[in-house]
Write a protein that holds these residues in place. Structure first.
Motif: not given
Length: 290
Positions: A148-159
């Protein structure tokens, strides 16, 4: 819910519809200091939700899904519990958290847990730093509540972590990209990361409703483009749109631009100040890759 195959086994993956969902900002306070966050000045961010106004708003709007949001809502578990006690028999209750605080009772009760993550490796990313205890809690949530998990992956401009998408595939996790829209021009060209930017949705010109800590109803988590107070609420506000920059509307790359698709109003504010920001470069790279 929708049926998906995870590890060869068909299970029900929990979802929600923005049109029938309200995010309740339990607090502006947070135990992390992430550089991308719209809350730049933490000295004054210790507000806690006005429950009376929030309850009144939720009874007027009657959402199918309620997301406990922040800041970090799990800093105030008793307040989260009050919302669960009041609404879990009427709405699906979701907790959106950074995953650093363990609370079995509330996670067990939640319909879905949304956890933000930069990498499965301890402090791989410079964009967010954990203590060991925080990281252990995060991994415990991921292991315990996988289905019941939704992993939100923060995608940054860099790194960004180029191995993240592979780890998601290996673990059969439910995950979605969350492009960070910031006031910067620099961006990395990383093919493995660009694969994650394939977001199949129409631009969120009409995003989900939110209730801020002071009871203000908005469709902008920053509170820049607010709609009304609880007393002023009308059902027509459900169809209110956020502003869009004319450059985004006319851009031939907007069909592949994840930032425009998810946060058109954020893009507008950046484009008002920067001619060629990072998300424009990323969209061009994705377009070439496709």
């Amino acid at each position: 819910m929708i049926l998906v195959s995870i590890g060869g086994i068909k299970i029900e993956t929990r979802t929600y519809d923005n049109a029938t969902t309200v995010s309740v900002h339990i607090t502006d306070k947070c135990n992390m200091r992430c550089p991308h966050c719209y809350q730049k000045d933490y000295s004054g961010y210790s507000n806690v939700i006005d429950k009376e106004k929030a309850f009144e708003a939720l009874y007027k709007i009657k959402p199918e899904t309620i997301i406990m949001y922040g800041g970090e809502p799990m800093l105030f578990p008793n307040i989260v519990k009050d919302f669960f006690n009041e609404f879990e028999d009427k709405s699906h209750m979701i907790i959106a958290t950074n995953g650093t605080i363990w609370n079995k009772e509330l996670y067990d009760r939640a319909y879905m847990i949304m956890v933000t993550l930069e990498s499965f490796f301890f402090n791989y990313s410079n964009n967010r730093k954990y203590t060991k205890a925080q990281y252990n809690n995060l991994m415990k949530i991921i292991r315990t509540y996988k289905y019941k998990l939704n992993i939100t992956h923060n995608l940054y401009p860099k790194n960004n972590d180029p191995y993240f998408y592979r780890m998601i595939q290996l673990g059969d996790f439910n995950s979605g990209p969350y492009p960070i829209v910031d006031y910067c021009e620099e961006a990395d060209y990383e093919p493995e990361v660009l694969k994650e930017y394939d977001i199949d949705l129409e631009p969120l010109i009409n995003p989900k409703l939110r209730i801020l800590t002071d009871g203000t109803i908005t469709k902008d988590m920053r509170g820049v483009y607010n709609l009304c107070s609880v007393d002023e609420w009308e059902d027509e506000y459900k169809n209110a749109a956020v502003p869009v920059h004319k450059k985004c509307i006319s851009c031939k790359y907007n069909i592949v631009c994840p930032s425009y698709k998810m946060f058109p109003h954020f893009c507008k504010d950046v484009l008002d100040k920067i001619e060629d920001p990072h998300f424009c470069k990323i969209a061009r790279w994705i377009y070439v890759q496709d």
